[in-house]
Design a protein around this motif. Structure first.
Motif, PDB file in Angstrom:
ATOM      1  N   UNK A  15      11.280   2.411  -0.898  1.00 17.81           N
ATOM      2  CA  UNK A  15       9.935   3.727  -1.966  1.00 17.81           C
ATOM      3  C   UNK A  15      10.059   2.906  -2.902  1.00 17.81           C
ATOM      4  N   UNK A  16       8.994   3.335  -4.193  1.00 18.00           N
ATOM      5  CA  UNK A  16       9.218   2.659  -5.431  1.00 18.00           C
ATOM      6  C   UNK A  16       7.986   3.379  -6.130  1.00 18.00           C
ATOM      7  N   UNK A  17       7.276   2.985  -7.400  1.00 18.40           N
ATOM      8  CA  UNK A  17       6.396   3.122  -8.052  1.00 18.40           C
ATOM      9  C   UNK A  17       5.764   2.548  -8.403  1.00 18.40           C
ATOM     10  N   UNK A  18       4.154   1.847  -8.524  1.00 15.09           N
ATOM     11  CA  UNK A  18       3.511   1.324  -9.451  1.00 15.09           C
ATOM     12  C   UNK A  18       1.847   1.545  -9.751  1.00 15.09           C
ATOM     13  N   UNK A  19       2.326   1.600 -10.861  1.00  9.42           N
ATOM     14  CA  UNK A  19       0.884   2.237 -11.605  1.00  9.42           C
ATOM     15  C   UNK A  19       0.524   3.595 -11.508  1.00  9.42           C
TER      16      UNK A  19
END
Length: 148
Positions: free
Chosen positions: A32-36
């Protein structure tokens, strides 16, 4: 035969250098993570000794399933040497490539011992459509669990 949600992995005997493959059990991959400003997840089962894999890639509100027979995947895992690479080829030139950052890999146990847990930071080297342009280079925190 198991139902596949996301992707198929081909794990060759060479993929687990120095580690035995025991049975037809699966490893669970949870990234998992986040981008933009959007959440990213890559979650599912990666069979340790059979061809089929079951993963799901989600970015924001969109989810993409990568499963056999449409997807062909290879995995190279040798945590002792700082290696985890996943490559999923889809029809056409579409593919997902995920690679762990070697120095981020932490693991306990072994495949030959029947239980292995690992954590690492991985980078999406290449993303499939419709995420191709936006997810390249995104970083994910991943856990990998194998248990007979």
């Amino acid at each position: 035969m198991k139902k596949c949600l996301l992707l198929c992995a081909l794990v060759s005997p060479f993929a687990l250098t120095g580690q035995a493959i025991a049975g037809a059990n699966t490893a669970q991959l949870n990234c998992s993570g986040s981008h933009a400003g959007q959440a990213i997840s890559l979650v599912g089962a990666i069979p340790a000794s059979i061809v089929e894999v079951d993963l799901k890639l989600t970015y924001g509100a969109q989810t993409l399933g990568l499963a056999s027979p449409q997807a062909e995947a290879t995995e190279r895992t040798d945590f002792r040497r700082g290696i985890f690479k996943l490559d999923v080829a889809l029809p056409g030139a579409n593919r997902l490539q995920l690679q762990a950052q070697p120095k981020s890999i932490k693991y306990k146990g072994s495949m030959g011992g029947g239980k292995l847990n690992a954590s690492f930071v991985a980078t999406i080297q290449e993303a499939p459509e419709p995420f191709k342009a936006v997810l390249k280079g995104a970083e994910l925190r991943c856990s990998y669990a194998y248990d007979i």
